[in-house]
Design a protein around this motif. Structure first.
Motif, mmCIF file in Angstrom:
data_model
loop_
_atom_site.group_PDB
_atom_site.id
_atom_site.type_symbol
_atom_site.label_atom_id
_atom_site.label_comp_id
_atom_site.label_asym_id
_atom_site.label_seq_id
_atom_site.Cartn_x
_atom_site.Cartn_y
_atom_site.Cartn_z
ATOM 1 N N LEU A 172 58.484 5.760 73.682
ATOM 2 C CA LEU A 172 57.477 5.070 72.879
ATOM 3 C C LEU A 172 56.254 5.950 72.686
ATOM 4 O O LEU A 172 55.668 5.992 71.596
ATOM 5 N N ASP A 231 56.810 8.382 70.014
ATOM 6 C CA ASP A 231 57.218 7.728 68.760
ATOM 7 C C ASP A 231 58.692 7.959 68.449
ATOM 8 O O ASP A 231 59.085 8.094 67.295
ATOM 9 N N ILE A 253 49.481 2.602 71.137
ATOM 10 C CA ILE A 253 50.360 1.811 71.985
ATOM 11 C C ILE A 253 49.476 0.835 72.753
ATOM 12 O O ILE A 253 48.540 1.237 73.435
ATOM 13 N N THR A 259 57.981 -3.311 69.100
ATOM 14 C CA THR A 259 57.425 -2.408 68.101
ATOM 15 C C THR A 259 57.436 -3.120 66.748
ATOM 16 O O THR A 259 57.829 -4.282 66.646
ATOM 17 N N SER A 260 57.024 -2.418 65.728
ATOM 18 C CA SER A 260 57.009 -3.005 64.386
ATOM 19 C C SER A 260 58.400 -3.415 63.931
ATOM 20 O O SER A 260 58.557 -4.302 63.090
ATOM 21 N N ASP A 272 61.856 3.738 68.484
ATOM 22 C CA ASP A 272 62.479 3.081 67.331
ATOM 23 C C ASP A 272 63.529 3.988 66.705
ATOM 24 O O ASP A 272 64.599 3.540 66.282
ATOM 25 N N HIS A 295 55.948 6.652 62.658
ATOM 26 C CA HIS A 295 55.698 5.411 61.948
ATOM 27 C C HIS A 295 54.804 5.652 60.733
ATOM 28 O O HIS A 295 53.836 6.400 60.809
ATOM 29 N N ARG A 307 51.568 0.565 66.979
ATOM 30 C CA ARG A 307 52.972 0.598 66.567
ATOM 31 C C ARG A 307 53.896 0.056 67.635
ATOM 32 O O ARG A 307 55.107 -0.053 67.429
ATOM 33 N N GLY A 308 53.337 -0.300 68.778
ATOM 34 C CA GLY A 308 54.157 -0.857 69.838
ATOM 35 C C GLY A 308 53.302 -1.408 70.960
ATOM 36 O O GLY A 308 52.104 -1.115 71.064
#
Length: 658
Positions: free
Chosen positions: A261, A264, A308, A220-221, A267, A298, A186-187
């Motif tokens: 990050l 989570d 990650i 990230t996404s 973002d 996510h 996701r990152g």
């Protein structure tokens, strides 16, 4: 000064909590860079050794410096009596030495920003058998005692235009995010300076010879971030980054954001206009892409992506320590290969840059040939007569390794798109040429000598490409032994450049081709044979290489790589020949195994000195290749040379008898 520095560091080690039995001082900066800014040359400061590769270890009683074969002679000359030289591949590696020689339960300190994940973990495994521990210092102890440490420079970043970059940031981010999905990540954190510059199509002046900006990146996404001193961000760069959806944050914020990050929340927080608590109320109004973040987590379809990504070879241990090790995807950066696979615009730029660069090298050789004859009475580039010593009044015009390399830079600086050198010029005569990565200093460098070999390894940064070339010449009468060695190096250079090989072949498999002509005489060299090269980026670029060191990265079409065998006779002379090659698809009669085959294309243009070649040692095919290459040199460089220079080049590239 060396003794005082060691004493001050040992005092800090003793007062540290816990007290340190040893302190490691790596060469690298926070980004694991090969070349670092002046203020990051901590290992050079403590040891006095200025080579680009090395590691210092300070214990309560000893000071040791590890480096590789390129720097053995240089280190011997630069290290003071307080230091012991440890030769890589000959002496135990630093982690094994520490594990074997430091006491049980020893505490070994290191700045976690200056060491990679891979290195830190390898050391921790070595330390485990004696319950030794790696201690992350909260401050860099070298900085505490370095009272004359240079101040940070604020250099403006610039945009690398699409006409030179060849691919947009949007396209690069799109491809990157596809790879994140494939790896269920996701990152990702980027710390390598050339990767940040390449991904975001920016360049800078923060590191000499490397057009990069001191910056980190997290992607990230849904978001992309750059962490950089905002004083370096001009309005043009700010607009460029924001138009590509990149959030600009201060350089020092990367540590906090790495922690966010990990939980989570990065973002989630980045979407908010206010505090984290206020985000929930706004989440219903977010764009559909961002709405994949639900309750701070996510959601990416059927399978959750909770990893990650961090490159263990380039990501610093400090940022890794902010992550949950159970959810870190340790794998080579997904940018390493795309950056190495040059797009058509980059390849076109590299070819053009090397033509201009070749013209500068020829102009330099013409100038140097004349000066060696005028000042020293040398027979010159073409003849092999004994030197006729000139009158003393001309000796006041003496040439040194530094003054001639400055002249070479002048010729390069006159070329279109020139932005500086790509590494410190290796300008070396006689015994100094045997020091593989010799760097002359104005106060101590040697005077040129028409009766000794002169080696120059140099390159430049142009907006459309990075160059790297080595030529070895003699302006007097070379010995038969020097000719035989030069010819063996040339034969290896030709053999590698002419190789045709199947897809899937790595550089380790080809390295032998450049060495066989030397091995025939029991000779060899202590460095790799080839490295990748950037597109107005770092002169040394992975992930591929051609080397005796194993690295299982297959060579692929559109990669660039150097071809640079050599031979170095300690105390006497050194020889190296280097061209940059582009890897292309080969047109073969057959295609065994449906693999497809590859070949090399030379894009470096400058003559080889026929006077240094023992033509009796070249076979007909090698002579034909030499004549063909020299013919191309004349045709390609002619438009960039004046009448006198063209005449010199014509003579330098006259065909040899096959």
């Amino acid at each position: 000064m060396a003794a005082e520095t060691l004493s001050a560091l040992r005092s800090l080690m003793a007062s540290h909590s816990p007290p340190l039995h040893a302190l490691v001082v790596p060469s690298e900066d926070y980004h694991q860079s090969e070349y670092v800014s002046a203020r990051d040359k901590r290992r050079a400061f403590v040891s006095g050794f200025t080579g680009s590769a090395g590691l210092a270890l300070i214990t309560k009683e000893e000071a040791l410096l590890w480096t590789d074969g390129r720097y053995f002679l240089q280190a011997e000359q630069q290290l003071s009596a307080q230091w012991k030289l440890m030769r890589l591949a000959e002496d135990p590696p630093v982690d094994i030495w520490m594990a074997d020689n430091l006491p049980k339960d020893a505490a070994i300190g290191v700045d976690p920003w200056c060491i990679s994940i891979d290195t830190a973990q390898r050391w921790e495994r070595a330390f485990a058998k004696k319950q030794q521990k790696l201690v992350q210092t909260t401050k860099n102890l070298v900085d505490e005692v370095w009272s004359t440490r240079p101040q940070e420079e604020i250099n403006a970043a610039v945009v690398q235009p699409l006409k030179f970059a060849g691919r947009s940031v949007t396209d690069k981010l799109k491809d990157l995010r596809k790879k994140l999905v494939q790896e269920h990540a996701r990152g990702i954190i980027f710390t390598a300076l050339d990767e940040v510059a390449w991904l975001y199509n920016i360049r800078g002046k923060d590191v000499a010879y490397c057009p990069v900006v001191h910056a980190f990146a997290i992607v990230t996404s849904n978001f992309a971030f750059i962490y950089v001193d905002k004083r370096k961000v001009s309005n043009e760069v700010k607009t460029h980054l924001e138009e590509n959806g990149i959030k600009i944050k201060e350089y020092t914020e990367v540590s906090l954001d790495a922690a966010l990050l990990a939980t989570d929340e990065l973002d989630y927080v980045s979407t908010a206009k206010g505090s984290l608590a206020e985000v929930t109320k706004e989440s219903e109004n977010l764009p559909s892409e961002t709405n994949k973040i639900v309750n701070g987590r996510h959601q990416t379809g059927e399978k959750s992506s909770n990893l990650i990504w961090a490159d263990p070879g380039s990501c610093c241990y400090a940022l890794y320590s902010k992550l949950n090790p159970d959810t870190v995807h340790l794998q080579q950066s997904p940018l390493a290969l795309p950056k190495a696979l040059k797009n058509p615009v980059e390849l076109d730029g590299l070819r053009k840059a090397h033509i201009r660069d070749g013209a500068a090298v020829v102009q330099y050789l013409v100038w140097l040939d004349k000066k060696m004859q005028d000042i020293y009475g040398a027979s010159g580039y073409f003849l092999e007569e004994n030197t006729v010593k000139k009158e003393k009044h001309l000796q006041s015009l003496k040439l040194t390794e530094v003054t001639v390399s400055d002249k070479l830079e002048e010729f390069r600086a006159s070329k279109e798109h020139f932005r500086g050198l790509s590494f410190p010029t290796i300008s070396s005569v006689g015994p100094n040429a045997a020091i593989i990565h010799y760097s002359p200093e104005a106060e101590t460098c040697a005077e040129l000598d028409p009766d000794k070999i002169y080696l120059f390894d140099s390159g430049a940064q142009y907006l459309d490409g990075t160059t790297d070339i080595t030529r070895t010449v003699h302006f007097g009468r070379p010995s038969d032994h020097e000719k035989a060695c030069y010819t063996a190096v040339l034969k290896g250079h030709i053999a590698l450049g002419n190789a045709i090989f199947p897809n899937g072949t790595n550089g380790h498999s080809l390295d032998i081709l450049a060495r066989i002509p030397l091995w025939k005489y029991g000779l060899d060299y202590r460095h790799g044979t080839g490295h990748g090269i950037g597109s107005y980026l770092n002169v040394h670029e992975g992930p591929h290489l051609i080397s005796f060191r194993t690295r299982n990265v297959p060579l692929q079409s559109s990669m660039t790589v150097t071809d640079e065998p050599g031979y170095y006779e300690d105390g006497a002379f050194g020889i190296r020949l280097e061209n940059v090659l582009v890897i292309n698809k080969a047109d073969t009669n057959y295609n065994f195994g449906d693999k497809g085959y590859l070949s090399f294309e030379h894009i470096t243009w400058a003559p080889y000195q026929t006077k240094l070649i023992d033509l009796n040692l070249l076979n007909p095919e090698e002579k034909k290749w030499l004549n063909s290459y020299h013919s191309k040199c004349r045709d390609i460089l002619a438009p960039y040379l004046d009448e006198a220079e063209s005449a010199w080049l014509k003579k330098a590239t006259e065909p040899v008898i096959v």
